[in-house]
Design an enzyme around this catalytic site. Structure first.
Site, mmCIF file in Angstrom:
data_model
loop_
_atom_site.group_PDB
_atom_site.id
_atom_site.type_symbol
_atom_site.label_atom_id
_atom_site.label_comp_id
_atom_site.label_asym_id
_atom_site.label_seq_id
_atom_site.Cartn_x
_atom_site.Cartn_y
_atom_site.Cartn_z
ATOM 1 N N ASP A 138 0.785 -1.246 0.000
ATOM 2 C CA ASP A 138 0.000 0.000 0.000
ATOM 3 C C ASP A 138 0.820 1.303 0.000
ATOM 4 O O ASP A 138 0.530 2.221 0.778
ATOM 5 C CB ASP A 138 -0.973 0.017 1.192
ATOM 6 C CG ASP A 138 -2.012 -1.088 1.130
ATOM 7 O OD1 ASP A 138 -1.958 -1.922 0.210
ATOM 8 O OD2 ASP A 138 -2.885 -1.141 2.022
ATOM 9 N N ASP A 179 -4.540 -0.689 -1.964
ATOM 10 C CA ASP A 179 -5.846 -0.537 -1.334
ATOM 11 C C ASP A 179 -6.751 0.148 -2.371
ATOM 12 O O ASP A 179 -6.364 1.185 -2.929
ATOM 13 C CB ASP A 179 -5.652 0.352 -0.083
ATOM 14 C CG ASP A 179 -6.602 0.049 1.047
ATOM 15 O OD1 ASP A 179 -6.962 -1.123 1.251
ATOM 16 O OD2 ASP A 179 -7.003 1.014 1.753
ATOM 17 N N HIS A 237 -10.675 0.939 -2.868
ATOM 18 C CA HIS A 237 -12.051 0.894 -2.366
ATOM 19 C C HIS A 237 -13.045 1.558 -3.319
ATOM 20 O O HIS A 237 -12.740 2.617 -3.891
ATOM 21 C CB HIS A 237 -12.145 1.635 -1.027
ATOM 22 C CG HIS A 237 -11.299 1.061 0.057
ATOM 23 N ND1 HIS A 237 -11.345 -0.258 0.436
ATOM 24 C CD2 HIS A 237 -10.385 1.641 0.890
ATOM 25 C CE1 HIS A 237 -10.502 -0.459 1.443
ATOM 26 N NE2 HIS A 237 -9.896 0.666 1.731
ATOM 27 N N HIS A 289 -17.391 3.001 0.600
ATOM 28 C CA HIS A 289 -16.975 1.722 1.211
ATOM 29 C C HIS A 289 -17.341 1.687 2.695
ATOM 30 O O HIS A 289 -17.299 2.711 3.386
ATOM 31 C CB HIS A 289 -15.461 1.559 1.036
ATOM 32 C CG HIS A 289 -14.969 0.200 1.406
ATOM 33 N ND1 HIS A 289 -14.309 -0.051 2.586
ATOM 34 C CD2 HIS A 289 -15.070 -0.987 0.766
ATOM 35 C CE1 HIS A 289 -14.011 -1.348 2.646
ATOM 36 N NE2 HIS A 289 -14.459 -1.930 1.551
ATOM 37 N N HIS A 348 -10.585 7.057 1.742
ATOM 38 C CA HIS A 348 -9.212 6.929 1.238
ATOM 39 C C HIS A 348 -9.161 5.896 0.117
ATOM 40 O O HIS A 348 -10.000 5.003 0.047
ATOM 41 C CB HIS A 348 -8.255 6.520 2.370
ATOM 42 C CG HIS A 348 -8.533 5.138 2.890
ATOM 43 N ND1 HIS A 348 -9.526 4.878 3.812
ATOM 44 C CD2 HIS A 348 -7.978 3.936 2.591
ATOM 45 C CE1 HIS A 348 -9.559 3.576 4.061
ATOM 46 N NE2 HIS A 348 -8.644 2.973 3.334
ATOM 47 N N LYS A 406 -7.041 -4.792 -3.316
ATOM 48 C CA LYS A 406 -7.811 -5.353 -2.199
ATOM 49 C C LYS A 406 -8.751 -4.295 -1.650
ATOM 50 O O LYS A 406 -8.543 -3.101 -1.879
ATOM 51 C CB LYS A 406 -6.873 -5.868 -1.110
ATOM 52 C CG LYS A 406 -5.994 -4.785 -0.516
ATOM 53 C CD LYS A 406 -4.928 -5.353 0.383
ATOM 54 C CE LYS A 406 -4.072 -4.266 0.973
ATOM 55 N NZ LYS A 406 -4.782 -3.331 1.856
ATOM 56 N N CYS A 452 -2.115 -2.886 7.571
ATOM 57 C CA CYS A 452 -2.010 -3.776 6.408
ATOM 58 C C CYS A 452 -0.731 -4.612 6.399
ATOM 59 O O CYS A 452 -0.759 -5.770 5.983
ATOM 60 C CB CYS A 452 -2.193 -2.982 5.123
ATOM 61 S SG CYS A 452 -3.906 -2.406 4.962
HETATM 62 C C1 VGL Z 1 -4.713 0.600 5.624
HETATM 63 C C2 VGL Z 1 -6.325 1.467 6.986
HETATM 64 C C3 VGL Z 1 -7.267 1.358 5.989
HETATM 65 C C4 VGL Z 1 -3.284 0.209 5.463
HETATM 66 C C5 VGL Z 1 -5.642 0.468 4.611
HETATM 67 O O1 VGL Z 1 -2.784 0.154 4.314
HETATM 68 O O2 VGL Z 1 -2.612 -0.044 6.493
HETATM 69 N N1 VGL Z 1 -5.067 1.086 6.806
HETATM 70 N N2 VGL Z 1 -6.914 0.850 4.803
HETATM 71 ZN ZN ZN Z 2 -8.364 0.954 3.245
#
Ligand code: VGL
Ligand code: ZN
Length: 198
Positions: free
Chosen positions: A9, A47, A49, A53, A82, A107, A152
């Site tokens: 990410d 990430d 979404h 979401h 986000h 994801k 993550c």
């Molecule tokens: C993440 C919060 C929400 C991450 C992703 O990449 O750690 N944290 N979505």
């Molecule tokens: Zn996320």
């Protein structure tokens, strides 16, 4: 032993100026670029979404970011909007070298289910398919870097260890959100699971 690098990410929204900025998230980009050159197999996660979401606080009237809610699959932290599919925030940090990646594993696309881990959604049972991708290439050992250490990266490391991969997390090439001590909890869990914190 066949080793792969998983870069978690490294997206604009998790870097300073982004919607869910992780302190120092951009500082690790050059080190990750250098490490990618040492691996034959590199996977990036993204990430990704849909709008609205269920992990977004804005989807839950009366809830603010960083509060929690009960989902059918357990407690879920609610985040600022986000990494919306196709947005600038969801794009990789512009300094990240994406050319060495063989696979980009997206994801978090199911509107009703968050997905921190690169291997399973947050119900801990819906697979992303990454396990099979790695195993069919004979990979048994993984190095993880990226954002965020305590969400993550940690969830991916714990799943990978549970699946039987050897797992190393390069802490120097990760940065944490650290919500109410979540970094210390995640590091303890990873250590107990046999993850090497390097
Ligand atoms: C993440 C919060 C929400 C991450 C992703 O990449 O750690 N944290 N979505
Ligand atoms: Zn996320």
């Amino acid at each position: 032993m066949t080793h792969a690098l998983i870069v978690i990410d490294m997206q604009n929204d998790f870097c300073p100026g982004g919607a869910l900025a992780v302190a120092g998230g951009d500082v690790i980009v050059p080190g990750i670029n250098a490490l990618m050159r040492e691996f034959d197999i590199v996977v990036l996660t993204q990430d990704w979404h849909p709008l609205g979401h269920s992990s977004f606080a804005s989807s839950h009237p009366g809830k603010a970011p960083f509060e929690t809610t009960d989902m059918p699959y357990g407690t879920q932290v609610l985040w600022p909007d986000h990494c919306v599919q196709g947005s600038h925030g969801a794009a990789f940090h512009p300094g990240l070298e994406t050319d060495p990646a063989m696979l980009i594993q997206r994801k978090g696309m199911n509107p009703d289910l968050d997905s921190y881990s690169a291997f399973f959604e947050n119900d801990q049972s819906t697979p992303t398919g990454l396990e099979g991708w790695l195993r069919t290439r004979g990979i048994d050992s993984l190095t993880l870097v990226g954002l965020a250490t305590d969400f993550c990266v940690a969830w991916s490391a714990l799943d990978a260890a549970r699946l039987g991969f050897g797992v190393t997390v390069r802490r120097d090439l990760c940065r944490a959100i650290d919500l109410d001590g979540s970094l210390a909890v995640a590091e303890t869990q990873m250590t107990h699971a046999g993850v090497t914190l390097a």
